[in-house]
Scaffold this motif. Structure first.
Motif, PDB file in Angstrom:
ATOM      1  N   THR A 154      21.156   4.245   2.478  1.00 28.43           N
ATOM      2  CA  THR A 154      23.060   4.638   2.398  1.00 28.43           C
ATOM      3  C   THR A 154      23.603   3.914   1.503  1.00 28.43           C
ATOM      4  N   ILE A 155      24.519   4.274   1.884  1.00 27.76           N
ATOM      5  CA  ILE A 155      25.951   2.930   1.137  1.00 27.76           C
ATOM      6  C   ILE A 155      26.947   2.174   2.454  1.00 27.76           C
ATOM      7  N   TRP A 156      27.547   1.288   2.711  1.00 26.14           N
ATOM      8  CA  TRP A 156      28.578   1.143   3.280  1.00 26.14           C
ATOM      9  C   TRP A 156      29.632   1.845   2.885  1.00 26.14           C
ATOM     10  N   TYR A 163      27.750   2.911   7.779  1.00 29.81           N
ATOM     11  CA  TYR A 163      26.379   3.394   6.753  1.00 29.81           C
ATOM     12  C   TYR A 163      26.279   4.552   7.131  1.00 29.81           C
ATOM     13  N   ILE A 164      26.648   4.802   5.498  1.00 32.87           N
ATOM     14  CA  ILE A 164      26.385   5.876   5.043  1.00 32.87           C
ATOM     15  C   ILE A 164      25.096   6.938   4.374  1.00 32.87           C
ATOM     16  N   ILE A 165      24.621   8.571   5.119  1.00 33.43           N
ATOM     17  CA  ILE A 165      22.829   8.327   4.502  1.00 33.43           C
ATOM     18  C   ILE A 165      23.288   8.883   3.061  1.00 33.43           C
ATOM     19  N   VAL A 166      22.229   8.281   2.436  1.00 32.90           N
ATOM     20  CA  VAL A 166      22.175   8.834   1.275  1.00 32.90           C
ATOM     21  C   VAL A 166      20.930   9.505   1.005  1.00 32.90           C
ATOM     22  N   ASP A 167      20.281   9.117   1.745  1.00 34.56           N
ATOM     23  CA  ASP A 167      18.779  10.124   1.649  1.00 34.56           C
ATOM     24  C   ASP A 167      17.851   9.478   2.863  1.00 34.56           C
ATOM     25  N   GLY A 168      17.718  10.309   4.220  1.00 35.19           N
ATOM     26  CA  GLY A 168      17.015  10.007   4.181  1.00 35.19           C
ATOM     27  C   GLY A 168      17.290  10.637   5.514  1.00 35.19           C
ATOM     28  N   PHE A 169      18.289  11.637   6.042  1.00 38.64           N
ATOM     29  CA  PHE A 169      18.267  12.714   7.095  1.00 38.64           C
ATOM     30  C   PHE A 169      17.819  12.180   8.228  1.00 38.64           C
ATOM     31  N   HIS A 170      17.087  12.323   7.656  1.00 36.16           N
ATOM     32  CA  HIS A 170      15.285  13.627   9.175  1.00 36.16           C
ATOM     33  C   HIS A 170      15.461  12.504   9.082  1.00 36.16           C
ATOM     34  N   ARG A 171      14.805  11.169   8.824  1.00 35.38           N
ATOM     35  CA  ARG A 171      13.934   9.747   9.139  1.00 35.38           C
ATOM     36  C   ARG A 171      14.809   9.751  10.667  1.00 35.38           C
ATOM     37  N   ASN A 172      16.580   9.397  10.080  1.00 37.94           N
ATOM     38  CA  ASN A 172      17.743   9.254  10.994  1.00 37.94           C
ATOM     39  C   ASN A 172      17.252   9.973  12.032  1.00 37.94           C
ATOM     40  N   LEU A 173      17.357  10.913  11.987  1.00 39.52           N
ATOM     41  CA  LEU A 173      17.137  12.418  13.074  1.00 39.52           C
ATOM     42  C   LEU A 173      16.367  12.223  13.939  1.00 39.52           C
ATOM     43  N   ILE A 174      15.305  11.701  13.838  1.00 46.01           N
ATOM     44  CA  ILE A 174      14.023  11.471  14.504  1.00 46.01           C
ATOM     45  C   ILE A 174      13.953  10.238  15.401  1.00 46.01           C
ATOM     46  N   ALA A 175      14.968   9.636  15.405  1.00 46.64           N
ATOM     47  CA  ALA A 175      15.357   8.519  16.137  1.00 46.64           C
ATOM     48  C   ALA A 175      15.980   8.726  17.137  1.00 46.64           C
ATOM     49  N   ARG A 176      16.841   9.459  16.798  1.00 50.57           N
ATOM     50  CA  ARG A 176      18.059  10.029  17.993  1.00 50.57           C
ATOM     51  C   ARG A 176      17.745  11.245  19.021  1.00 50.57           C
ATOM     52  N   MET A 177      15.813  12.329  18.082  1.00 56.90           N
ATOM     53  CA  MET A 177      15.687  13.446  18.841  1.00 56.90           C
ATOM     54  C   MET A 177      14.742  12.858  19.413  1.00 56.90           C
ATOM     55  N   TYR A 178      14.093  12.106  19.945  1.00 56.47           N
ATOM     56  CA  TYR A 178      12.977  11.257  19.821  1.00 56.47           C
ATOM     57  C   TYR A 178      13.243  10.191  20.646  1.00 56.47           C
ATOM     58  N   LYS A 179      13.178  10.170  21.973  1.00 59.60           N
ATOM     59  CA  LYS A 179      13.429   8.724  22.833  1.00 59.60           C
ATOM     60  C   LYS A 179      12.542   7.555  22.898  1.00 59.60           C
TER      61      LYS A 179
END
Length: 202
Positions: A74-76, A83-99
């Motif tokens: 990320t960058i701040w 924090y804005i994602i530079v790389d890892g959007f889908h790793r971020n998405l997994i935490a949002r999709m799966y409780k």
């Protein structure tokens, strides 16, 4: 599993910050992995990477079974206070999709922070994606357009994105992107490349 007490997580983040300030490895962001609330992490609007449904399911299984083995880059953003994602959007998405993942990690994501301006962080996103062999033409075109609009030269774009000059010219021209720069003064060599590209398409 992370301790569910926010105070403890915040304390550990402060310890990591202190250790990083003393570390001889400051050039490596991975030397400071922080766990921050998911609401503090935001996707960028230019990522050219796309992941198929099957691969997303595999990523979920990997994170469920092995935990997060790679932090999100990320960058701040002072403007957005996120924090804005530079790389890892889908790793971020997994935490949002799966409780179950979000619950296990106390609603937090592991991040590292790099200090880049907008052109450099777009270039970082492309480098991460291309290193894995995953990026889309449309996404690349969008990034190149923005980098040129922000004043970056073709030579600098090629250097930052790991592209050959011919690759950049063909990408801009074949996608119709070059039409947006019809008044741009190309060198004689580049004009020859465009001419041969047009001939090959006929």
């Amino acid at each position: 599993m992370l301790d569910e007490t926010p105070d403890k997580i915040n304390f550990l983040n402060e310890v990591r910050q202190l250790l990083f300030s003393l570390s001889p490895e400051k050039v490596n962001p991975v030397d400071r992995v922080l766990w921050v609330p998911m609401e503090m992490v935001k996707a960028n609007n230019y990522n050219p990477n796309a992941v198929a449904k099957q691969e997303m399911q595999l990523l979920y299984t990997s994170i469920r079974e092995d935990g997060y083995t790679q932090p999100i880059v990320t960058i701040w953003s002072e403007e957005e206070q996120k924090y804005i994602i530079v790389d890892g959007f889908h790793r971020n998405l997994i935490a949002r999709m799966y409780k179950d993942i979000a619950r296990r990690n106390s609603g937090r994501l592991p991040i590292v922070v790099i200090d880049k301006d907008v052109n450099d962080r777009m270039a970082s996103t492309v480098r991460h994606n291309r290193a894995r062999g995953k990026h889309s033409v449309d996404g690349m075109t969008n990034i190149i357009y923005n980098m040129i609009k922000n004043g970056e030269s073709d030579a600098v774009i090629c250097k930052k994105l790991g592209m050959e000059p011919l690759e950049l010219v063909k990408l801009k021209h074949i996608t119709g992107f070059a039409k947006m720069f019809k008044n741009y003064e190309y060198s004689k060599a580049i004009k020859e490349i465009i001419h041969h590209t047009d001939s090959a398409e006929l």
